[in-house]
Scaffold this active site. Sequence first.
Site, PDB file in Angstrom:
ATOM      1  N   GLU A   1      15.422 -12.554   9.645  1.00 23.62           N
ATOM      2  CA  GLU A   1      16.256 -13.749   9.433  1.00 23.62           C
ATOM      3  C   GLU A   1      15.557 -14.784   8.559  1.00 23.62           C
ATOM      4  O   GLU A   1      16.185 -15.440   7.718  1.00 23.62           O
ATOM      5  CB  GLU A   1      16.614 -14.365  10.792  1.00 23.62           C
ATOM      6  CG  GLU A   1      17.562 -15.546  10.737  1.00 23.62           C
ATOM      7  CD  GLU A   1      18.948 -15.158  10.231  1.00 23.62           C
ATOM      8  OE1 GLU A   1      19.160 -15.305   9.018  1.00 23.62           O
ATOM      9  OE2 GLU A   1      19.796 -14.713  11.042  1.00 23.62           O
ATOM     10  N   ALA A  55       1.705 -20.848  12.519  1.00 24.92           N
ATOM     11  CA  ALA A  55       1.263 -21.847  13.497  1.00 24.92           C
ATOM     12  C   ALA A  55       2.468 -22.430  14.236  1.00 24.92           C
ATOM     13  O   ALA A  55       2.417 -22.664  15.454  1.00 24.92           O
ATOM     14  CB  ALA A  55       0.467 -22.956  12.806  1.00 24.92           C
ATOM     15  N   GLY A  66       9.972 -24.606   5.097  1.00 25.86           N
ATOM     16  CA  GLY A  66       9.373 -25.509   6.083  1.00 25.86           C
ATOM     17  C   GLY A  66       8.912 -24.715   7.286  1.00 25.86           C
ATOM     18  O   GLY A  66       9.575 -23.765   7.703  1.00 25.86           O
ATOM     19  N   LYS A  85      15.653 -12.526  -2.263  1.00 26.11           N
ATOM     20  CA  LYS A  85      16.548 -12.838  -1.149  1.00 26.11           C
ATOM     21  C   LYS A  85      17.931 -12.220  -1.386  1.00 26.11           C
ATOM     22  O   LYS A  85      18.543 -11.650  -0.487  1.00 26.11           O
ATOM     23  CB  LYS A  85      16.652 -14.347  -0.989  1.00 26.11           C
ATOM     24  CG  LYS A  85      15.321 -14.977  -0.561  1.00 26.11           C
ATOM     25  CD  LYS A  85      15.281 -16.473  -0.797  1.00 26.11           C
ATOM     26  CE  LYS A  85      13.937 -17.060  -0.387  1.00 26.11           C
ATOM     27  NZ  LYS A  85      13.763 -18.447  -0.851  1.00 26.11           N
ATOM     28  N   VAL A 108       4.075 -21.476   8.872  1.00 26.73           N
ATOM     29  CA  VAL A 108       5.107 -20.822   9.675  1.00 26.73           C
ATOM     30  C   VAL A 108       4.492 -20.177  10.922  1.00 26.73           C
ATOM     31  O   VAL A 108       4.983 -20.361  12.038  1.00 26.73           O
ATOM     32  CB  VAL A 108       5.876 -19.776   8.844  1.00 26.73           C
ATOM     33  CG1 VAL A 108       6.921 -19.069   9.702  1.00 26.73           C
ATOM     34  CG2 VAL A 108       6.542 -20.431   7.641  1.00 26.73           C
ATOM     35  N   ARG A 114      -6.944 -15.075   8.249  1.00 27.01           N
ATOM     36  CA  ARG A 114      -8.168 -14.929   7.458  1.00 27.01           C
ATOM     37  C   ARG A 114      -9.342 -15.662   8.099  1.00 27.01           C
ATOM     38  O   ARG A 114     -10.393 -15.108   8.278  1.00 27.01           O
ATOM     39  CB  ARG A 114      -7.941 -15.456   6.040  1.00 27.01           C
ATOM     40  CG  ARG A 114      -7.567 -14.302   5.117  1.00 27.01           C
ATOM     41  CD  ARG A 114      -7.560 -14.733   3.677  1.00 27.01           C
ATOM     42  NE  ARG A 114      -6.358 -14.168   3.052  1.00 27.01           N
ATOM     43  CZ  ARG A 114      -5.661 -14.735   2.118  1.00 27.01           C
ATOM     44  NH1 ARG A 114      -6.009 -15.915   1.643  1.00 27.01           N
ATOM     45  NH2 ARG A 114      -4.597 -14.145   1.613  1.00 27.01           N
ATOM     46  N   LYS A 129      10.245 -11.717   2.135  1.00 24.20           N
ATOM     47  CA  LYS A 129      11.316 -11.212   1.269  1.00 24.20           C
ATOM     48  C   LYS A 129      10.784 -10.283   0.184  1.00 24.20           C
ATOM     49  O   LYS A 129      11.434  -9.332  -0.216  1.00 24.20           O
ATOM     50  CB  LYS A 129      12.096 -12.354   0.623  1.00 24.20           C
ATOM     51  CG  LYS A 129      11.208 -13.386  -0.054  1.00 24.20           C
ATOM     52  CD  LYS A 129      11.577 -14.806   0.329  1.00 24.20           C
ATOM     53  CE  LYS A 129      10.426 -15.476   0.988  1.00 24.20           C
ATOM     54  NZ  LYS A 129      10.657 -16.659   1.750  1.00 24.20           N
TER      55      LYS A 129
END
Lengths: 441, 441
Positions: free
Chosen positions: A131, A17, A304, A207, A15, A46, A107
Amino acid sequence: MTESLKVGVAGLGTVGASVVRIVKNKAKQLESRCGRPIEVVAVSARSRSKDRGVDLSSMEWFDDPVALAQAPGIDVFVELVGGDSGSAEDSVRAALNAGKHVVTANKALLAKHAVSLSRLAEEKGVSLNYEAAVAGGIPIVKTMRESLAGNSVSRVYGIMNGTCNYILTRMEREGLSFAECLADAQRLGYAEADPTFDIEGHDTAHKLSLLTSLAFGCEVDSDAIYVEGITSITTDDIRAADELGYRIKLLGVAQRTDTGVEQRVHPTMVPKHSAIARIDGVLNAVAVDADAVGEVVLVGPGAGGDATASSVISDIADIAREDGMPVFGQAATSLEPYTKARMRLHEGGYYIRLAVDDRPGAFATIAKHMAEKNISLQSIVQNRRDPALASDGAVDPDEPQPVILITHETTELAVREALELIAAEKVTFGAPQMLRIEKLD
Amino acid sequence: MTESLKVGVAGLGTVGASVVRIVKNKAKQLESRCGRPIEVVAVSARSRSKDRGVDLSSMEWFDDPVALAQAPGIDVFVELVGGDSGSAEDSVRAALNAGKHVVTANKALLAKHAVSLSRLAEEKGVSLNYEAAVAGGIPIVKTMRESLAGNSVSRVYGIMNGTCNYILTRMEREGLSFAECLADAQRLGYAEADPTFDIEGHDTAHKLSLLTSLAFGCEVDSDAIYVEGITSITTDDIRAADELGYRIKLLGVAQRTDTGVEQRVHPTMVPKHSAIARIDGVLNAVAVDADAVGEVVLVGPGAGGDATASSVISDIADIAREDGMPVFGQAATSLEPYTKARMRLHEGGYYIRLAVDDRPGAFATIAKHMAEKNISLQSIVQNRRDPALASDGAVDPDEPQPVILITHETTELAVREALELIAAEKVTFGAPQMLRIEKLD
């Protein structure tokens, strides 16, 4: 030219990147949409040497996300470190304390610390946007926080874990067992090596806890959620659901009742014709029932890199445009404490599968105890296994056969008590399966 | 206390009355969500005496919406008058010129005047919000304008007219003719006495034109839309679609192509398994294909007083919170002129139904002309009518039988030219039916 919004990103997994890449590639578009440039000026992760497919050379590097969070050169701190404590929590608190806006996809962190973090953000007059923390690329937080401003929500529910939905979809389509589908999901990267968190429903619960606060104006209380995973679902259940006109989905549901707000995560029988029943594979969907709008359903990718980054960038864009929103849609100090509606008071229909001894009177015994608890039955069916399987030797013809009960609306307590009475009669074997039927138009 | 946001509502039909009622009933909630009170202080409508079920006594009455639009006491002008000119246009222009924010549900007005109105709003530094103008209660404008800020959209499509979707759903479910379903829709209030605007696709086109601008950063150009309604759809088409694994939906589609942006409204064959195929009755749905998020689909009520009011109030709430957005997501003067992709260059699969003379060689003639135009056929099927109907006398057994062709991907021009060549051969009767197949994953 207006000064650019300077962003620091902590955590450069898939995410992170994607966020760095998209902010760079869409720089012109974002400036046009926000009225000012947005740039990622600093990052933290890291390993500094790992190739992430994005050029980080122009960005300041921080080994410590907390140091990045406090860096004077950034306006927005994007937390993609993960985890409900440790450096994720420390860096978010540090950023808020330093008066930086925060965007997070975490979350777990919010499910645990939303009350204190939202108050801190408010005190400091900064945004805390998330979001991406609920249903990945689906704009459900914005919809609930902004679009439904004039609505009173009665229920919010959804499929918010792609791993579980993938497994249930494959079980249904191919008649495979839970274990087989889980193994495939792991092989394909849809499930973690330790899948407990997903398949036991905890990810969905995190969530859901945020949606509950948005829906009902109460404080986040994820510990109060009733959580049941999908590990007990068998192909018998899947087949019976199909025959009865249902599909089985792992839902998170938050619903206003007379005694408070129910928060529950469990495998659920949903009518085949409902919108939520038709969400297959790794897709997510969230439905909101509200007084003015009726029902709106949002469907999209729940995970994703790029899809999640899309939500993170939407949050950053809101900050760039100075569209500030209270974290849960109203002042954090005005949120009411969460009032739990107890699960045993839950009202609804139930699906019950029992392994019943095939002797005379067993049905009568079961029906008697149901009646004692005022449970009215819609159907009671001995769902004989496929004889082809039995003759294959896959099923022992002498094994007790599954009996499926469908109840009319009753309470969780009545069902639990009736099942205890039935268990004491020794006409059934093993633990009963009990699935809730969700009432959907 | 922060000063209240003062709203004037012009047009007190179902939606207007709902807006007034909800703003009043949810006053405390709206104040809590927006950080300031919102109140409707003035209204305008045709008849002052009509009972609308809401108490208007505390509100100033204006006979003329233009006077209301300019009234010094209001901050936001809500236009629910309707129509693409006359007092709707005059009052919106007057409000913008007077420096008032405008909220409208009027797709016809925006489809025609969006370019000048959005420039005027920008010049005056005020909002022009129109969530309710596209797909009623569905928050698609906010999603496209805000949530997809980091995305490039490749296609946006949807079912945006409940009348048409109701008719097509009933035709499919009950095997009824278009005329029968339309009559029922009129009886039930789902269709106007003069339904032309809905069933010929113009209402969908108006909504699509706004989504096109939001998706592709171009100026609204509703005149350039290819529009075809649903009046030619027969039960033969519905049945053939079902047998072939499709459903027929009236879609509005805007899609980027190599030569520009296609905008088209037409009855469309959509695969049964697609999300959009499963939207039944008066429901609306809009899907957006974008590079980062993939596909998101929003489903909800496309009409109705309270549902539409929900969107109007969301727009008002954004203004109360001073969340200003350019009308089409970026500066109006930065929108590019619309570049039309010509319909004859449209690429896709086609469904063609011909009434074919049952003599030897007719199939060969048809196949020959398709081949001449490089159209490769996926199937060619003589779809004999139900013999039960024929023996009932409902169908003349000597009548030419429908032949269904499904093409692989080709161009609109090739199909049209092939159909002309076939028509010249006199092996078919009447006009051919031609439906586009939408490629959906």
